[in-house]
Motif scaffolding. Structure first.
Motif, PDB file in Angstrom:
ATOM      1  N   SER A  30       0.702  -1.164  -0.009  1.00  0.00           N
ATOM      2  CA  SER A  30       0.048   0.025  -0.122  1.00  0.00           C
ATOM      3  C   SER A  30       1.037   1.215  -0.077  1.00  0.00           C
ATOM      4  CB  SER A  30      -0.678   0.033   1.494  1.00  0.00           C
ATOM      5  OG  SER A  30      -1.774  -0.942   0.994  1.00  0.00           O
ATOM      6  N   LEU A  31       1.787   0.946   0.658  1.00  0.00           N
ATOM      7  CA  LEU A  31       2.555   2.820   1.138  1.00  0.00           C
ATOM      8  C   LEU A  31       3.313   2.926  -0.498  1.00  0.00           C
ATOM      9  CD1 LEU A  31       3.999   4.440   2.804  1.00  0.00           C
ATOM     10  CD2 LEU A  31       6.081   3.615   3.251  1.00  0.00           C
ATOM     11  N   LEU A  32       4.274   1.407  -0.548  1.00  0.00           N
ATOM     12  CA  LEU A  32       4.973   1.835  -2.284  1.00  0.00           C
ATOM     13  C   LEU A  32       3.743   1.874  -4.038  1.00  0.00           C
ATOM     14  CD1 LEU A  32       6.766   2.343  -3.675  1.00  0.00           C
ATOM     15  CD2 LEU A  32       6.882  -0.596  -4.329  1.00  0.00           C
ATOM     16  N   ALA A  33       2.404   1.322  -3.518  1.00  0.00           N
ATOM     17  CA  ALA A  33       1.487   1.940  -4.376  1.00  0.00           C
ATOM     18  C   ALA A  33       0.953   3.575  -4.561  1.00  0.00           C
ATOM     19  CB  ALA A  33       0.457   0.893  -4.437  1.00  0.00           C
ATOM     20  N   ARG A  34       0.883   3.608  -3.246  1.00  0.00           N
ATOM     21  CA  ARG A  34       0.207   4.936  -2.952  1.00  0.00           C
ATOM     22  C   ARG A  34       1.484   6.206  -3.567  1.00  0.00           C
ATOM     23  NH1 ARG A  34      -4.020   7.299  -3.199  1.00  0.00           N
ATOM     24  NH2 ARG A  34      -2.586   8.258  -5.087  1.00  0.00           N
ATOM     25  N   ARG A  35       3.114   5.813  -3.713  1.00  0.00           N
ATOM     26  CA  ARG A  35       4.040   6.784  -3.610  1.00  0.00           C
ATOM     27  C   ARG A  35       3.934   6.967  -5.427  1.00  0.00           C
ATOM     28  NH1 ARG A  35       7.548   8.215   0.140  1.00  0.00           N
ATOM     29  NH2 ARG A  35       8.796   8.915  -1.936  1.00  0.00           N
ATOM     30  N   LEU A  36       4.286   5.461  -5.551  1.00  0.00           N
ATOM     31  CA  LEU A  36       4.035   5.869  -6.676  1.00  0.00           C
ATOM     32  C   LEU A  36       2.607   6.486  -8.187  1.00  0.00           C
ATOM     33  CD1 LEU A  36       5.523   1.496  -7.400  1.00  0.00           C
ATOM     34  CD2 LEU A  36       6.450   3.688  -7.726  1.00  0.00           C
ATOM     35  N   ALA A  43      -4.059   7.267 -10.639  1.00  0.00           N
ATOM     36  CA  ALA A  43      -4.742   6.663  -9.774  1.00  0.00           C
ATOM     37  C   ALA A  43      -4.303   5.587  -8.484  1.00  0.00           C
ATOM     38  CB  ALA A  43      -6.569   6.544  -9.442  1.00  0.00           C
ATOM     39  N   MET A  44      -4.487   5.639  -7.441  1.00  0.00           N
ATOM     40  CA  MET A  44      -4.521   3.713  -6.524  1.00  0.00           C
ATOM     41  C   MET A  44      -5.623   2.788  -6.405  1.00  0.00           C
ATOM     42  SD  MET A  44      -3.432   4.095  -2.733  1.00  0.00           S
ATOM     43  CE  MET A  44      -2.553   1.640  -2.251  1.00  0.00           C
ATOM     44  N   VAL A  45      -5.705   1.988  -6.604  1.00  0.00           N
ATOM     45  CA  VAL A  45      -6.788   0.523  -5.839  1.00  0.00           C
ATOM     46  C   VAL A  45      -5.851   0.426  -4.683  1.00  0.00           C
ATOM     47  CG1 VAL A  45      -8.189  -0.520  -7.187  1.00  0.00           C
ATOM     48  CG2 VAL A  45      -7.322   1.050  -8.667  1.00  0.00           C
ATOM     49  N   GLU A  46      -6.380   0.690  -3.858  1.00  0.00           N
ATOM     50  CA  GLU A  46      -5.836  -0.482  -3.285  1.00  0.00           C
ATOM     51  C   GLU A  46      -7.379  -1.650  -2.825  1.00  0.00           C
ATOM     52  OE1 GLU A  46      -5.277  -2.575  -0.072  1.00  0.00           O
ATOM     53  OE2 GLU A  46      -3.916  -0.073   0.043  1.00  0.00           O
ATOM     54  N   ALA A  47      -6.362  -2.531  -2.876  1.00  0.00           N
ATOM     55  CA  ALA A  47      -6.998  -4.532  -2.734  1.00  0.00           C
ATOM     56  C   ALA A  47      -8.010  -4.649  -1.724  1.00  0.00           C
ATOM     57  CB  ALA A  47      -6.356  -4.895  -3.963  1.00  0.00           C
ATOM     58  N   ASP A  48      -7.085  -4.028  -0.804  1.00  0.00           N
ATOM     59  CA  ASP A  48      -8.590  -4.354   0.775  1.00  0.00           C
ATOM     60  C   ASP A  48      -9.885  -4.135   0.943  1.00  0.00           C
ATOM     61  OD1 ASP A  48      -5.750  -6.767   1.953  1.00  0.00           O
ATOM     62  OD2 ASP A  48      -5.367  -4.458   2.766  1.00  0.00           O
ATOM     63  N   ASP A  49      -9.877  -2.996  -0.472  1.00  0.00           N
ATOM     64  CA  ASP A  49     -11.220  -2.317  -0.130  1.00  0.00           C
ATOM     65  C   ASP A  49     -12.348  -2.890  -1.098  1.00  0.00           C
ATOM     66  OD1 ASP A  49      -9.842  -0.159   1.446  1.00  0.00           O
ATOM     67  OD2 ASP A  49      -9.787   1.263  -0.068  1.00  0.00           O
ATOM     68  N   PHE A  50     -11.525  -3.723  -2.040  1.00  0.00           N
ATOM     69  CA  PHE A  50     -12.677  -5.175  -1.841  1.00  0.00           C
ATOM     70  C   PHE A  50     -12.968  -6.158  -1.820  1.00  0.00           C
ATOM     71  CE2 PHE A  50     -10.937  -1.543  -5.119  1.00  0.00           C
ATOM     72  CZ  PHE A  50     -12.088  -1.037  -5.576  1.00  0.00           C
TER      73      PHE A  50
END
Ligand SMILES: Nc1ncnc2c1ncn2[C@@H]1O[C@H](COP(=O)(O)OP(=O)(O)OP(=O)(O)O)[C@@H](O)[C@H]1O
Ligand SMILES: O=C(O)[C@H](O)[C@@H](O)[C@H](O)[C@H](O)CO
Length: 189
Positions: A30-36, A43-50
């Protein structure tokens, strides 16, 4: 903006290949995806939210998910990534993608996708999980995830990244690799 999909910027040019940050729980996806996503202006997609409520209940009790639990979740994550690629021109997705079959399913839904596999010593991941308090997944799922993890194979687009360095260094290496792979290069500023 949909739940779990944040930060796209339609005005910046980006290539259409979604980038997946993969690896076991607590490895830093999550940390790296947000930064990238911020660096790339997508957009960032957070799989945990699904996850379904049932999946979340299982994980909160340290019960590993099965393929049957994960496949509908992966389909929902792929659909969210597709929406972002179509509307903002790209996406960086934080998603475990532990098995080759899961990544094949994602590629089946999205076409070519780039996978950045965060990897490092078990003890370091366990330490970071233990220190993290604001998440429904703790250290109890780590070993089951390491057991089924299938690293990237030669014919898959992507690379493994070492986590035992400061996050700023992981970001720089990841952006360099994406550039080298010709992924969303024109969006990198
Ligand atoms: N390179 C790093 N250096 C120091 N701490 C880090 C680094 N990368 C991640 N962390 C920290 O490790 C913890 C786990 O990271 P994160 O929540 O991003 O992992 P995750 O893989 O998304 O976990 P999950 O799969 O359970 O959602 C967080 O507290 C995060 O801030
Ligand atoms: O079983 C899995 O594939 C993982 O547990 C994912 O479902 C989680 O989203 C994440 O790793 C924990 O936050």
């Amino acid at each position: 903006m949909d739940h779990g999909e944040t930060g796209g910027n339609a005005s910046r040019p980006v290539a259409a290949s979604p980038v997946f940050v993969m690896g076991v729980c607590g490895v830093g996806k999550s940390l790296l995806a947000r930064r990238l996503a911020d660096a790339l202006g997508v957009a960032m997609v957070e799989a945990d939210d699904f996850h379904s409520d049932e999946n979340r209940r299982k994980m909160a009790r340290d019960l590993p998910l099965t393929d049957a639990d994960r496949l509908p979740w992966l389909d929902a994550v792929s659909a969210a990534a597709k929406r972002q690629v179509q509307s903002t021109g790209g996406a960086v997705v934080a998603c475990s993608c532990l098995r080759r079959a899961y990544r094949d399913r994602i590629r089946g839904a999205l076409g070519n996708s780039v996978f950045l596999h965060l990897a490092g010593p078990r003890a370091l991941i366990a330490e970071r999980l233990a220190a993290r308090t604001s998440h429904f997944v703790g250290a109890g799922l780590l070993d089951s995830q390491l057991d089924i993890l299938e690293p990237l194979e030669d014919d898959e687009s992507g690379i493994a990244l070492e986590i035992n360095v400061p996050i700023d260094d992981v970001v720089v290496t990841a952006l360099d690799e994406l550039r080298r792979m010709g992924a969303p290069a024109q969006s990198i500023v």
